[in-house]
Every structure is written in C-alpha cells, then in structure tokens.
Design a protein around this motif. Structure first.
Motif, PDB file in Angstrom:
ATOM      1  N   ILE A 163      -7.910   1.889   1.647  1.00 19.77           N
ATOM      2  CA  ILE A 163      -6.740   1.141   2.120  1.00 19.77           C
ATOM      3  C   ILE A 163      -6.657  -0.239   1.462  1.00 19.77           C
ATOM      4  O   ILE A 163      -5.605  -0.875   1.444  1.00 19.77           O
ATOM      5  CB  ILE A 163      -6.771   1.028   3.671  1.00 19.77           C
ATOM      6  N   PHE A 164      -7.767  -0.681   0.845  1.00 22.11           N
ATOM      7  CA  PHE A 164      -7.781  -1.981   0.164  1.00 22.11           C
ATOM      8  C   PHE A 164      -7.534  -1.855  -1.348  1.00 22.11           C
ATOM      9  O   PHE A 164      -7.620  -2.848  -2.065  1.00 22.11           O
ATOM     10  CB  PHE A 164      -9.122  -2.687   0.412  1.00 22.11           C
ATOM     11  N   ASP A 165      -7.230  -0.640  -1.817  1.00 19.09           N
ATOM     12  CA  ASP A 165      -6.938  -0.454  -3.242  1.00 19.09           C
ATOM     13  C   ASP A 165      -5.700  -1.257  -3.630  1.00 19.09           C
ATOM     14  O   ASP A 165      -4.727  -1.319  -2.872  1.00 19.09           O
ATOM     15  CB  ASP A 165      -6.712   1.031  -3.557  1.00 19.09           C
ATOM     16  N   LYS A 166      -5.745  -1.833  -4.837  1.00 17.05           N
ATOM     17  CA  LYS A 166      -4.640  -2.676  -5.305  1.00 17.05           C
ATOM     18  C   LYS A 166      -3.902  -1.969  -6.440  1.00 17.05           C
ATOM     19  O   LYS A 166      -4.354  -1.950  -7.585  1.00 17.05           O
ATOM     20  CB  LYS A 166      -5.181  -4.034  -5.763  1.00 17.05           C
ATOM     21  N   PHE A 167      -2.756  -1.391  -6.100  1.00 16.96           N
ATOM     22  CA  PHE A 167      -1.942  -0.676  -7.080  1.00 16.96           C
ATOM     23  C   PHE A 167      -0.983  -1.650  -7.777  1.00 16.96           C
ATOM     24  O   PHE A 167      -0.433  -2.554  -7.142  1.00 16.96           O
ATOM     25  CB  PHE A 167      -1.128   0.424  -6.397  1.00 16.96           C
ATOM     26  N   GLU A 168      -0.779  -1.434  -9.077  1.00 14.90           N
ATOM     27  CA  GLU A 168       0.173  -2.254  -9.827  1.00 14.90           C
ATOM     28  C   GLU A 168       1.512  -1.524  -9.930  1.00 14.90           C
ATOM     29  O   GLU A 168       1.614  -0.337  -9.598  1.00 14.90           O
ATOM     30  CB  GLU A 168      -0.377  -2.542 -11.237  1.00 14.90           C
ATOM     31  N   CYS A 169       2.522  -2.235 -10.410  1.00 16.75           N
ATOM     32  CA  CYS A 169       3.845  -1.631 -10.602  1.00 16.75           C
ATOM     33  C   CYS A 169       4.432  -2.123 -11.917  1.00 16.75           C
ATOM     34  O   CYS A 169       3.980  -3.139 -12.463  1.00 16.75           O
ATOM     35  CB  CYS A 169       4.771  -1.968  -9.433  1.00 16.75           C
ATOM     36  N   ALA A 170       5.439  -1.404 -12.432  1.00 15.49           N
ATOM     37  CA  ALA A 170       6.005  -1.769 -13.742  1.00 15.49           C
ATOM     38  C   ALA A 170       7.484  -1.413 -13.806  1.00 15.49           C
ATOM     39  O   ALA A 170       7.933  -0.440 -13.185  1.00 15.49           O
ATOM     40  CB  ALA A 170       5.249  -1.044 -14.858  1.00 15.49           C
ATOM     41  N   TRP A 171       8.240  -2.217 -14.556  1.00 17.35           N
ATOM     42  CA  TRP A 171       9.655  -1.947 -14.867  1.00 17.35           C
ATOM     43  C   TRP A 171       9.742  -1.257 -16.220  1.00 17.35           C
ATOM     44  O   TRP A 171       8.927  -1.523 -17.100  1.00 17.35           O
ATOM     45  CB  TRP A 171      10.448  -3.244 -14.989  1.00 17.35           C
ATOM     46  N   ASN A 172      10.780  -0.434 -16.402  1.00 18.19           N
ATOM     47  CA  ASN A 172      11.054   0.011 -17.761  1.00 18.19           C
ATOM     48  C   ASN A 172      11.841  -1.079 -18.491  1.00 18.19           C
ATOM     49  O   ASN A 172      12.184  -2.117 -17.910  1.00 18.19           O
ATOM     50  CB  ASN A 172      11.796   1.354 -17.772  1.00 18.19           C
TER      51      ASN A 172
ATOM     52  N   VAL B 225       6.168   5.368  -1.710  1.00 15.65           N
ATOM     53  CA  VAL B 225       5.304   5.903  -2.769  1.00 15.65           C
ATOM     54  C   VAL B 225       4.549   7.129  -2.272  1.00 15.65           C
ATOM     55  O   VAL B 225       4.564   8.182  -2.901  1.00 15.65           O
ATOM     56  CB  VAL B 225       4.307   4.822  -3.258  1.00 15.65           C
ATOM     57  N   HIS B 226       3.877   6.993  -1.145  1.00 17.19           N
ATOM     58  CA  HIS B 226       3.155   8.126  -0.550  1.00 17.19           C
ATOM     59  C   HIS B 226       3.148   7.956   0.966  1.00 17.19           C
ATOM     60  O   HIS B 226       2.112   7.680   1.563  1.00 17.19           O
ATOM     61  CB  HIS B 226       1.734   8.284  -1.110  1.00 17.19           C
ATOM     62  N   ASP B 227       4.325   8.168   1.551  1.00 15.85           N
ATOM     63  CA  ASP B 227       4.480   7.971   2.996  1.00 15.85           C
ATOM     64  C   ASP B 227       3.661   8.982   3.793  1.00 15.85           C
ATOM     65  O   ASP B 227       3.345   8.753   4.961  1.00 15.85           O
ATOM     66  CB  ASP B 227       5.958   8.076   3.384  1.00 15.85           C
ATOM     67  N   TYR B 228       3.293  10.105   3.128  1.00 18.91           N
ATOM     68  CA  TYR B 228       2.479  11.130   3.798  1.00 18.91           C
ATOM     69  C   TYR B 228       1.083  10.614   4.154  1.00 18.91           C
ATOM     70  O   TYR B 228       0.353  11.259   4.898  1.00 18.91           O
ATOM     71  CB  TYR B 228       2.383  12.390   2.929  1.00 18.91           C
ATOM     72  N   LEU B 229       0.694   9.436   3.638  1.00 17.51           N
ATOM     73  CA  LEU B 229      -0.622   8.882   3.965  1.00 17.51           C
ATOM     74  C   LEU B 229      -0.614   8.071   5.260  1.00 17.51           C
ATOM     75  O   LEU B 229      -1.662   7.637   5.730  1.00 17.51           O
ATOM     76  CB  LEU B 229      -1.135   7.988   2.825  1.00 17.51           C
TER      77      LEU B 229
ATOM     78  N   TYR C 255       0.804  -1.218   0.000  1.00 18.08           N
ATOM     79  CA  TYR C 255       0.000   0.000   0.000  1.00 18.08           C
ATOM     80  C   TYR C 255       0.843   1.278   0.000  1.00 18.08           C
ATOM     81  O   TYR C 255       0.513   2.245  -0.688  1.00 18.08           O
ATOM     82  CB  TYR C 255      -0.968   0.014   1.189  1.00 18.08           C
ATOM     83  N   LEU C 256       1.950   1.272   0.735  1.00 19.37           N
ATOM     84  CA  LEU C 256       2.742   2.498   0.868  1.00 19.37           C
ATOM     85  C   LEU C 256       4.071   2.469   0.136  1.00 19.37           C
ATOM     86  O   LEU C 256       4.683   3.527  -0.054  1.00 19.37           O
ATOM     87  CB  LEU C 256       2.998   2.807   2.362  1.00 19.37           C
ATOM     88  N   THR C 257       4.546   1.299  -0.270  1.00 22.28           N
ATOM     89  CA  THR C 257       5.901   1.218  -0.838  1.00 22.28           C
ATOM     90  C   THR C 257       5.967   0.321  -2.078  1.00 22.28           C
ATOM     91  O   THR C 257       5.076  -0.490  -2.318  1.00 22.28           O
ATOM     92  CB  THR C 257       6.908   0.653   0.194  1.00 22.28           C
TER      93      THR C 257
ATOM     94  N   VAL D  64       3.156  18.055   3.477  1.00 24.05           N
ATOM     95  CA  VAL D  64       2.463  17.509   4.647  1.00 24.05           C
ATOM     96  C   VAL D  64       2.119  18.614   5.638  1.00 24.05           C
ATOM     97  O   VAL D  64       1.067  18.615   6.257  1.00 24.05           O
ATOM     98  CB  VAL D  64       3.333  16.425   5.316  1.00 24.05           C
ATOM     99  N   GLY D  65       2.980  19.551   5.781  1.00 22.03           N
ATOM    100  CA  GLY D  65       2.749  20.653   6.730  1.00 22.03           C
ATOM    101  C   GLY D  65       3.839  21.682   6.574  1.00 22.03           C
ATOM    102  O   GLY D  65       4.748  21.530   5.746  1.00 22.03           O
ATOM    103  N   GLY D  66       3.757  22.736   7.342  1.00 22.08           N
ATOM    104  CA  GLY D  66       4.786  23.759   7.260  1.00 22.08           C
ATOM    105  C   GLY D  66       4.625  24.619   6.021  1.00 22.08           C
ATOM    106  O   GLY D  66       3.528  24.834   5.522  1.00 22.08           O
ATOM    107  N   LYS D  67       5.762  25.105   5.497  1.00 20.45           N
ATOM    108  CA  LYS D  67       5.715  26.032   4.363  1.00 20.45           C
ATOM    109  C   LYS D  67       5.312  25.298   3.092  1.00 20.45           C
ATOM    110  O   LYS D  67       5.822  24.220   2.788  1.00 20.45           O
ATOM    111  CB  LYS D  67       7.086  26.685   4.174  1.00 20.45           C
ATOM    112  N   ARG D  68       4.428  25.929   2.328  1.00 20.06           N
ATOM    113  CA  ARG D  68       4.012  25.375   1.040  1.00 20.06           C
ATOM    114  C   ARG D  68       4.625  26.192  -0.070  1.00 20.06           C
ATOM    115  O   ARG D  68       4.534  27.419  -0.087  1.00 20.06           O
ATOM    116  CB  ARG D  68       2.482  25.419   0.899  1.00 20.06           C
ATOM    117  N   ARG D  69       5.278  25.486  -0.996  1.00 25.05           N
ATOM    118  CA  ARG D  69       5.795  26.182  -2.171  1.00 25.05           C
ATOM    119  C   ARG D  69       4.690  26.309  -3.203  1.00 25.05           C
ATOM    120  O   ARG D  69       3.677  25.617  -3.137  1.00 25.05           O
ATOM    121  CB  ARG D  69       6.983  25.398  -2.757  1.00 25.05           C
ATOM    122  N   LYS D  70       4.911  27.179  -4.161  1.00 22.47           N
ATOM    123  CA  LYS D  70       3.925  27.375  -5.229  1.00 22.47           C
ATOM    124  C   LYS D  70       3.726  26.054  -5.968  1.00 22.47           C
ATOM    125  O   LYS D  70       4.678  25.318  -6.216  1.00 22.47           O
ATOM    126  CB  LYS D  70       4.428  28.456  -6.196  1.00 22.47           C
TER     127      LYS D  70
END
Length: 440
Positions: free
Chosen positions: A331-340, A314-318, A294-296, A388-394
């Motif tokens: 949280i049950f979403d099934k993400f795929e992955c791929a090689w170049n 992948v999205h540790d901020y979640l 889910y996260l990596t 995630v928090g703090g200063k936001r860039r444009k």
C-alpha cells in the motif's frame, strides 16, 4: 536483446542492485536513461531508421553505462546512504554534448556525455605513447592531424551537489530557464544553480518546530514547463500546492491549493495512506497537472482548485484488498504517471506487470502487460482484464491471482512519438505503436 520490443538487462535470477529505479527520455527522445538500485545509469540511444531493415526502425541500443553513485556512510548519524538512483533528469542540449542530473537519497550529480571518434596524431613534443621526446631529436615542426578511431562515449562528472538535504531526496526538476533546478526531500525544497555546488537556496520548508506536530510530508515536485517562476509540490495528504517564486523568497505560503474534499462515506483506516500523491507531472502545454495516488490518476486544471477535472480508476478492484496490501507494505508503493506528447493520453503502472492507459478524448482505457511471454518481437500487445467475481471470460485474470511482487512503478513516454518505456523489476520494455497513433 530482441528485435523490437524488449531490452533485457539481466537474467531471471537477478540481484537487488539490478532493479530499475527510474526511467527518463531526453528532450528529443533519441536517448533514454535508466537508473538502478546499484547506483548505475544505463543510457540507450535510438538507432537511425534503415530502409533495408524496416522492423529495426527506432530500436534502442545500449549507448553507455556508468556508475553514478556508490554506497556511503554518514558517520555523524550512523546511517548508510544507499547508492540507488532515485531520479534522472536530462538538461536541454546546448551543444554536441548531452548533460543529465542523477540523484540518490542525498547527493545530486551533473554528468556530461560526449562522443569521440577522432584522435590527434603527430605531436611535435610527444611520441605515440604520449611521452615527452628528447628535444634534441626534434629537427622539424609538423602540424598535428586528427585520425578516425572507433567511437568512444565518455561520461564525466561535471558537478557534485552535496550536503543540501537532511532527508531523502524524492524528486529533482530542471527549470525552463536552463540555469537552475530544484531538489525536494520529505520536508524541504532547495533551488540550485547548475554552476554553483557549495550552496543552494531553500524555497520551501514545512518542517515544524516540534517534529511531533508533523502531519504531512512532501512526496514530489516539479517546475512548470514554460514559466520559470512557478512550481508545484504534492503532499502525503493528497494536496497540491502551486507556488510562485515572484511572490516571496520562501514559498511557504502557496499561491494555489488543489485539494479534493473527502467523501465521508468512503472514509476508512486506509483513507489517508491511499490519498497520498506519489507523483505529479505538468502537461506539456502547462495548463494541466497529472497526479497519481494509490488507486487513481487525476487531471487537474491550473484554473480550478476545488476538484480534479478528470479522475481515472487504475485498479479499483484492490479496494477490498487494502488490508492485506497494508500487511505486505504494498500500500506504500509509489507509482509514477506520464503524459503522451500531445497530452491526450495518460499512462501509469499497476501490479502483475500491468500498466494502464487512459484516452482523455474518447474516455477509453486499456490494461496491457509488460512480460516476456506477452512481449515477443513485433507482437501486438493484447489487452488484459481483471475480473473481481462472477463470470470469467477467457484470458481474464482473477484479482486473487495477481502477483504483487511484479509491479510497474516507473514509466516514461517519448516526448513526441508513441514510444513508451516500462521498467518491470530488472527488465526494461520499450513498446512502439507502429500502426497508427491511436490506442488499441
């Protein structure tokens, strides 16, 4: 359809049946197939490069569309069987025709895709409409000739592999021997011969005698790209099992178990859910395996079972949002992955129509967005950042404003070139790196 990047399959207001459920390039990358929840398969063909129109080089256009599966009803179990295409796999091309396997939850079908641009004329016994002539009117013999006609793409079902699975099929994989393939559901993996439809051979069965003892399920499986006896399957507990069909007929005892020990400090209610492997892919070289949880995304070396050699967030901020993601079932979403093609870059999807790329050599990573706003023809994709928090860039996007209904679950990478296909709900995006072969 726009000039380079985006293939639009439907409108803003779309049907559930239009949602793309799988994307797959063939072995040359000239064809790209998508399956959707309505049981349809759309095949795109790459256009030949033209000197007159350099911007149209390698553009993919619709080649053929056909209905692969229809909704069914299992009267014995009183269950509806969805028509949704779970997976598509191309077979290596043996002649002028192309072949692919498509599967829904229960039934796998083998399709043959052929072209016809000539038609026979001048039969002795039939007229132009195909009706038999009166034999008394046939006074001379002629040799039928082939006349040119508009190109027709014909898709015909060659085999139907049914009744092999009690549970939902989650993956199919064609063997390197080009004669067999395997299909996996939650508890079993079957080996099929491409020419035999009425029986399959069960090679993995993890169903316990008492279903109350069930602790894990099979989530994905794949054959090794070069060794026809090796295959891997992943589980909902985050482990990978490499099996060798030479060792025994039933591969319940794995040859290797790849598992990362859990850090006790990170233990939580969601630990087991987020460690479930949603996809596993062998590298083209056959030396490594890529897995997505889910996260990596993790890269494993076949020679080292104790831990992955690379782990990418992948999205540790979640991590702080897992409670709400559990409540809305994301949280049950099934993400795929791929090689170049060279196994140097890996890709996987995320939320908000973002997708992530990780360069294994430079350790650089990038977040890109597949949306109509950011994907104008010939426009270079701008990297996106989630703060995630703090200063936001444009141009930064806050983690609280991510749209979890927009998710990129299905991605595919051209086998040799830097062309990627991204399925974002009901739209298919095709991006090509025209400048150079590096990530930017």
């Amino acid at each position: 359809q726009t000039k380079t990047g985006v293939l639009k399959i439907s409108h803003d207001i779309f049907l559930w049946s239009d949602i793309i459920s799988t994307v797959e390039f063939n072995h040359t990358g000239e064809l790209l197939a998508t399956g959707d929840k309505g049981g349809r398969v759309v095949i795109f063909q790459r256009e030949p490069e033209s000197k007159n129109e350099p911007y149209n080089q390698g553009e993919y256009n619709v080649y053929s569309t056909f209905q692969s599966h229809e909704p069914e009803f299992d009267y014995l179990k009183s269950l509806e069987i969805e028509e949704k295409i779970n997976k598509i796999k191309w077979l290596p091309q043996q002649n002028a025709a192309h072949s692919l396997l498509s599967t829904n939850d229960k039934t796998i079908k083998l399709w043959k895709v052929t072209e016809r641009d000539k038609r026979p004329e001048g039969y002795n016994l039939k007229d132009e409409e195909g009706k038999l002539k009166d034999l008394s009117t046939v006074t001379s013999l002629q040799v039928p000739v082939l006349k040119p006609m508009d190109l027709m793409v014909e898709v015909t079902p060659r085999r139907i592999f049914a009744n092999g699975h009690t549970y939902h099929v989650n993956s199919i994989s064609v063997n390197s021997d080009c004669e067999t393939y395997m299909s996996a559901d939650d508890l079993r993996i079957n080996l099929w011969h491409l020419a035999i439809t009425d029986r399959s051979f069960n090679i993995v069965d993890i169903k316990p005698a008492n279903m109350e003892d069930l602790t894990e399920v099979i989530t994905a499986s794949e054959f090794h790209p070069h060794h026809c006896n090796l295959f891997v399957y992943s589980s909902s507990k985050g482990s990978l099992r490499l099996c060798d069909m030479r060792a025994s007929a039933l591969c319940d005892k794995h040859s290797k178990l790849f598992e990362e020990p859990e850090d006790p400090s990170n233990r939580s209610f969601f630990s087991e859910i987020i460690s479930s492997v949603s996809d596993v892919k062998f590298s083209h070289s056959g030396r490594y395996m890529l897995t997505r949880d889910y996260l990596t995304v993790k890269v494993w070396d076949l020679n080292m079972e104790t831990k992955p050699i690379e782990t990418y967030q992948v999205h540790d901020y979640l991590r702080s949002k897992l409670c709400s993601l559990y409540e809305n079932d994301c949280i049950f979403d099934k993400f795929e992955c791929a090689w170049n093609g060279s196994d140097s870059v890996i890709m996987t999807g995320a939320y908000n129509n973002f997708f992530r790329m990780f360069d294994r050599n430079t350790k650089r990573d990038v977040t890109l967005e597949a949306s109509r706003e950011s994907s104008k023809p010939r426009a270079i994709l701008k990297p996106r950042r989630v703060c995630v928090g703090g200063k936001r860039r444009k141009d930064d996007i806050s983690v609280d404003s991510l749209d979890f209904t927009k998710k990129i679950l299905h991605t595919a990478w051209h086998p040799t070139e830097n062309i990627i296909a991204i399925a974002a709900t009901n739209n298919l995006y095709i991006f090509q790196d025209k400048v150079n072969s590096e990530m930017h």
